[in-house]
Design an enzyme around this catalytic site. Structure first.
Site, PDB file in Angstrom:
ATOM      1  N   GLY A  40      49.328  69.745 134.734  1.00 39.02           N
ATOM      2  CA  GLY A  40      49.216  71.203 134.767  1.00 39.02           C
ATOM      3  C   GLY A  40      50.498  71.849 135.259  1.00 39.02           C
ATOM      4  O   GLY A  40      50.818  72.976 134.904  1.00 39.02           O
ATOM      5  N   GLU A  75      53.564  84.440 138.560  1.00 38.52           N
ATOM      6  CA  GLU A  75      54.977  84.033 138.723  1.00 38.52           C
ATOM      7  C   GLU A  75      55.558  83.716 137.355  1.00 38.52           C
ATOM      8  O   GLU A  75      56.141  82.663 137.137  1.00 38.52           O
ATOM      9  CB  GLU A  75      55.071  82.797 139.628  1.00 38.52           C
ATOM     10  N   CYS A 135      58.809  75.627 148.334  1.00 40.32           N
ATOM     11  CA  CYS A 135      59.488  74.896 147.256  1.00 40.32           C
ATOM     12  C   CYS A 135      60.961  75.260 147.169  1.00 40.32           C
ATOM     13  O   CYS A 135      61.811  74.404 146.923  1.00 40.32           O
ATOM     14  CB  CYS A 135      58.801  75.163 145.929  1.00 40.32           C
TER      15      CYS A 135
HETATM   16 ZN    ZN Z   1      60.244  77.978 144.676  1.00 37.36          ZN
END
Ligand code: ZN
Length: 498
Positions: free
Chosen positions: A44, A171, A267
């Site tokens: 995914g 996003e 991240c």
């Molecule tokens: Zn990021």
């Protein structure tokens, strides 16, 4: 973890993590694949595809490439994996991936996709994996799909800063020419992923345009993702900020005027760290006996061509100026120096002080010769400041202009200019003046120009019969990557042009 394993092995020669992740990949291969009895699935959140190609380079194990190819080839094929999954277990996580499937790029087989859709980081990790697999397997149809995705991205869906993914919701990418400056998303990771994609394309078919795009992302959105002292980070990289709106408007709450220390989903900071620590991979690619230099960063590189081991030393302050000196080592090879698109062919090239008429092929000035140790190549690129206009269909930027110098996009910040920045205007006749300021924001070339700004003229009515008054002001532009290092304030990349 696979990428870490391949990187750790490449850096240290130690196999321990690589062996563990090789067993992991072999296990996945027993569960997922085209054979009867296996799951006909794919992830995914794409990323394993590009990681498996890194593992393939580190191990030479054909299972890595087979699995990467399978994930890419199966994606979006009928019957579609996530439809089956969602029926098997109706729930939040399954619904998230359901129709139309473009959020996670399984709405169509990848070779039928003409535009990057959905979650921008996923889309660009997938595109990177596609380019990697196309190169390793010689698959022209897959490479064609990558070229189409690239063309759509750079001509319709990328911010001037190399930011991508214009919507906070999901996003994600939205549609052609939808590039809002203030409600933008443009995640740091998405621009890093764009660098991955461009590097994968450059390793497949060297073309200076890919390096232009990579450089735009790198020198603007990517490094704007981190404060100058390296302690704070942006997830979202806006092109226009009004701090009060960030605090009070629900649709702009994600647009922060200062970099936080960390994120719940962290991240971007480590992604930026690995990009910068591995920047050499992006600076050069080799093909046959040709070394392509894509970026100009001071340092020394040891490179292998088909027949030679080459050491190149680059001395430059680029992009502070456009002067680049490359010292070659002996051998017979071609040196292909990128001539950036922004200089519009305005460059000079000398070897040991003598002018060279090098062919410019696909954006590179190529010099092929028998080099002697210490031969000096000097490339001088025009980095004078310029105005950049946007396609008329980008509604947000109509009647506006941006300022850039070399690969660096500039912005106006409240710390240097009168507000509201929305009321600032840059006359089309104003000259742009450059000045190196060593003690400001880590050392920058500042750009100044005469402009005007709307002022309080005593009339407090919301609507009126005459336009508000303007006054002349000196405008000061700073590189976009240095914004938000002096507290919260307004910022804008685009200004009205009068
Ligand atoms: Zn990021």
């Amino acid at each position: 973890m696979m990428e870490a394993a391949a990187a750790y092995y490449t850096a240290t020669g130690k196999r321990r993590l690589l062996d563990i992740m090789t067993r992991m990949a072999h296990h996945i291969d027993t569960v997922i694949g085209p054979e009867e009895g296996k799951l006909h699935g794919y992830p995914g959140h794409e990323e394993i595809e590009l990681a498996l190609v890194s593992m393939y380079h580190a191990t030479g194990d054909p299972v890595m490439l087979k699995l990467a190819s399978y994930f890419i080839n199966e994606r979006g094929r009928e019957p579609r994996f996530f439809d089956i999954e969602a029926e098997a277990r109706e729930g939040e996580s399954a619904r998230r991936y359901r129709d139309p499937g473009d959020y996670a790029q399984w709405h169509k087989p990848v070779r039928e996709q003409d535009s990057l859709e959905g979650h921008s980081v996923r889309a660009l990790y997938l595109a990177t994996g596609m380019a990697d697999v196309a190169r390793e397997t010689g698959d022209e149809t897959l490479l064609d799909a990558c070229r189409r995705l690239y063309e759509n991205l750079v001509h319709r869906r990328m911010y001037i800063t190399g930011g991508v993914g214009s919507s906070h919701y999901g996003e994600r990418f939205t549609f052609d020419y939808d590039l809002p400056n203030d409600t933008v998303y443009a995640e740091t990771c998405a621009s890093i992923a764009l660098c991955f994609f461009m590097r994968a394309m450059l390793s497949t078919e060297p073309d200076g345009r890919y390096a232009d795009t990579m450089e735009t992302a790198l020198y603007n959105t990517c490094i704007a993702g981190m404060s100058l002292d390296g302690h704070n980070f942006f997830y979202v990289n806006p092109l226009e900020v009004w701090p009060e709106a960030s605090r009070k408007s629900p649709e702009r709450r994600h647009v922060l005027p200062v970099r936080p220390k960390w994120f719940g989903c962290a991240c971007c900071p480590p992604n930026l760290a690995r990009l910068i620590m591995s920047i050499g991979k992006y600076e050069y690619v080799t093909d046959g006996d040709t070394i392509y230099q894509n970026l100009y960063i001071a340092g020394e590189a040891k490179l292998k061509t088909e027949h030679a081991e080459v050491t190149l030393r680059t001395e430059t302050k680029y992009p502070l100026d456009g002067d680049i000196l490359v010292t070659a080592s002996a051998g017979e090879y071609a040196l292909a120096l990128r001539v950036p698109g922004f200089c519009r062919g305005k460059f000079t090239l000398t070897v040991n002080g003598e002018a060279v008429n090098a062919n410019v092929e696909y954006g590179y000035a190529v010099i092929r010769r028998e080099w002697r140790d210490g031969d000096r190549v000097r490339l001088t690129i025009d980095v004078s400041p310029r105005r950049v206009y946007t396609h008329y269909k980008v509604r947000e930027d109509a009647g506006k202009v941006a300022v850039a110098r070399g690969p660096v996009v500039y912005c106006l910040e409240e710390a240097d200019n009168e507000t509201p920045l929305s009321g600032v205007s840059l006359p089309s006749s104003s000259e742009l003046f450059c000045r190196f300021v060593p003690d400001k924001l880590g050392g920058i070339v500042e750009i100044s120009a005469d402009g005007t700004v709307l002022v309080d003229d005593g009339d407090d009515s919301l609507y009126r019969d005459t336009p508000p008054k303007r006054k002349p002001v000196k405008l000061t532009f700073i590189p976009y990557y240095t914004w938000a290092n002096r507290g919260a304030g307004e910022m804008t990349v685009y200004v009205r042009e009068s």
